[in-house]
Design a protein around this motif. Structure first.
Motif, short mmCIF file in Angstrom:
data_model
loop_
_atom_site.label_atom_id
_atom_site.label_comp_id
_atom_site.label_asym_id
_atom_site.label_seq_id
_atom_site.Cartn_x
_atom_site.Cartn_y
_atom_site.Cartn_z
N SER A 157 0.82 -1.10 -0.08
CA SER A 157 0.05 0.02 0.02
C SER A 157 0.85 1.20 0.08
CB SER A 157 -0.86 -0.02 1.07
OG SER A 157 -1.72 -1.02 1.15
N ALA A 158 2.20 1.21 0.68
CA ALA A 158 2.81 2.34 0.76
C ALA A 158 3.42 2.49 -0.63
CB ALA A 158 3.95 2.07 1.62
N SER A 159 3.65 1.39 -1.28
CA SER A 159 4.40 1.45 -2.80
C SER A 159 3.49 2.33 -3.64
CB SER A 159 4.68 0.23 -3.18
OG SER A 159 5.01 0.07 -4.48
N VAL A 160 2.05 1.74 -3.51
CA VAL A 160 1.27 2.68 -4.45
C VAL A 160 0.88 3.87 -4.25
CG1 VAL A 160 -1.35 2.52 -5.21
CG2 VAL A 160 -0.11 0.38 -4.97
N ALA A 161 0.79 4.11 -2.73
CA ALA A 161 0.43 5.45 -2.50
C ALA A 161 1.93 6.48 -2.70
CB ALA A 161 0.35 5.49 -0.85
N LEU A 162 3.09 5.98 -2.43
CA LEU A 162 4.20 6.79 -2.74
C LEU A 162 4.41 7.17 -4.51
CD1 LEU A 162 6.77 8.16 -1.99
CD2 LEU A 162 8.04 5.99 -2.55
N SER A 163 4.09 6.15 -5.00
CA SER A 163 3.94 6.56 -6.81
C SER A 163 2.75 7.48 -7.13
CB SER A 163 3.86 5.25 -7.50
OG SER A 163 2.73 4.54 -7.04
N ALA A 164 1.64 7.06 -6.59
CA ALA A 164 0.48 8.03 -6.74
C ALA A 164 0.76 9.56 -6.35
CB ALA A 164 -0.71 7.52 -6.26
#
Length: 451
Positions: free
Chosen positions: A67-74
């Protein structure tokens, strides 16, 4: 003359410079966010590397790091787009300063302590040293601070009325991209095991590659005095040799593929050369950890293995899991194919799916499939030499870029052009109409300047 926060007090040269800073910062954030978004698992692995370096390995569950991965890229991608369109200028510039400040502190730690060799800023698309990463972030932080001081100097590309369309469409696009690449495979594969890659060639270094350098130091004694010498200043024969030490003073280049090996579990034999030198077809089922692998597609996997058995193709399952996990997988799926041991990090690099399927032909990667898109059994009716499956994919990089342009860039470009044309026609309204609307528009203008 000191500059105030009002855009009217910023001279033209400074305005041009600030918009150049905005362009550099926005494009960098867009690129950084996008390459992370198309490889959410790769970004997750890098986050886990950071946690391990901090002594917090395993502190967060996989769903949290993903989730942190998706949030960071977004976050990076959206801030880049918002800066490019100059939307919510005060808020966006402040958020960008906060993001870049955190990134700069992290890169300073990487530069000093060197716990990780690559920051992962641009995924596998562009690898930077820790020193290059720090320099990049310092420049971007400076750009962000300048824009935060004079946010209203940024020239709008779209009116305030239509900002909500860009905001929602950008957020929807980047999250949907991450979820799709998580369900399938990364849209672009920058790793050395991409489709079309020759594994044998990737394991070799060109003659021009830098070789590791070593230096031998000699400890000699004369008249009770011991000194250390190198080959360049080696003394005469009056000195007595005591000891020597050879140390590596610089690292050489590594080939793109330097940790690929396949060891058959049943007898411990290394079959790496046998697999990559085979002129025929070989299916490799890739599972970094069988404990976490999806077992919902084992029926299709078994059918592919039976197809290989009938047609004389090799089929191996590569995993880093131990024998107990392998036995559990066999009991769960009824797997009869052979299992081999390969480094877990290498397997995660080969394919972003657990399990994933790789097709080799003569040591070259022909196809890669996520477990969600395995080859259909009806298509496995003829030999691979004559089948579409046995040929390179028709999905080219140009076609993928065209898809991105058609789904994201062109719609925003069309919206921007329509918005600017509408603003232009309003300026050409008859003076009478403009006077009638003057009172209402003045209030909107003041509200816009306060943003």
């Amino acid at each position: 003359m000191p500059f105030s926060a009002s855009s009217s007090s910023v001279n033209s040269l400074l305005r041009i410079f600030l918009n150049l800073c905005r362009l550099v910062l926005s494009l960098t954030l867009i690129l950084s966010g996008f390459v992370k978004a198309i490889d959410p698992l790769g970004t997750q692995y890098k986050i886990q590397d950071y946690l391990t370096a901090l002594g917090m390995g395993g502190a967060l569950p996989d769903w949290a790091t993903l989730s942190a991965s998706v949030a960071l890229s977004a976050t990076e991608f959206c801030l880049g787009i918002f800066l490019l369109f100059a939307m919510h200028r005060r808020t966006v510039t402040k958020l960008t300063v906060a993001l870049m400040a955190v990134m700069t502190v992290i890169s300073l730690w990487l530069w000093i302590a060197n716990p990780i060799s690559d920051c992962g800023c641009f995924g596998d698309a562009l690898l930077l040293t820790n020193g290059q990463t720090l320099a990049k972030n310092v420049v971007l932080l400076a750009c962000a601070v300048l824009l935060a001081i004079w946010p209203l100097s940024m020239v709008r590309l779209i009116s305030r009325t239509n900002q909500w369309i860009v905001i929602n469409y950008t957020l929807l696009f980047i999250i949907a991209t991450s979820l799709w690449c998580l369900y399938d495979l990364p849209l672009f594969d920058f790793r050395p095991y991409h489709e079309g890659a020759d594994i044998r060639a990737g394991m070799e270094l060109p003659d021009s590659a830098a070789q590791p350098k070593f230096e031998t130091k000699f400890i000699l004694e004369k008249d009770g005095e011991r000194r250390t010498f190198t080959l360049e200043d080696y003394p005469d024969s009056t000195w007595t040799f005591i000891d020597s030490e050879t140390v590596q003073v610089s690292e050489g280049d590594l080939p793109p593929i330097h940790d690929f090996s396949i060891t058959r579990i049943e007898d411990g034999e290394d079959i790496t050369d046998m697999v990559i030198d085979d002129p025929g077809y070989t299916f490799l089922l890739i599972s970094p950890t069988l404990e976490d692998a999806s077992d919902g597609d084992f029926g299709e996997i078994d059918q592919i293995y039976e197809y290989c058995e009938d047609n004389g193709y090799q089929f191996y399952c590569l995993t880093s899991s131990g024998e107990s996990a392998i036995e559990r997988w066999r009991d769960l799926t009824g797997a009869e194919y052979p299992f081999c041991s390969t480094d877990g990090t290498t397997l995660k690099t080969i394919i972003r799916s657990n399990p994933g399927l790789l097709l080799l032909h003569g040591g070259k990667v022909v196809r890669k499939w996520s477990h969600n898109f395995l080859p259909d059994a009806p298509k496995l009716t003829e030999r691979l030499e004559d089948s579409e499956i046995g040929q390179p994919s028709t999905r080219t990089a140009t076609g993928k870029i065209a898809t991105i342009l058609s789904w994201f860039v062109f719609p925003l470009l069309a919206l921007t052009i329509a918005d600017r044309l509408w603003a232009w026609t309003r300026r050409l309204m008859p003076k009478k109409g403009r006077k009638a609307k003057k009172g209402g528009e003045s209030g909107d203008h003041q509200k816009q300047e306060k943003e």
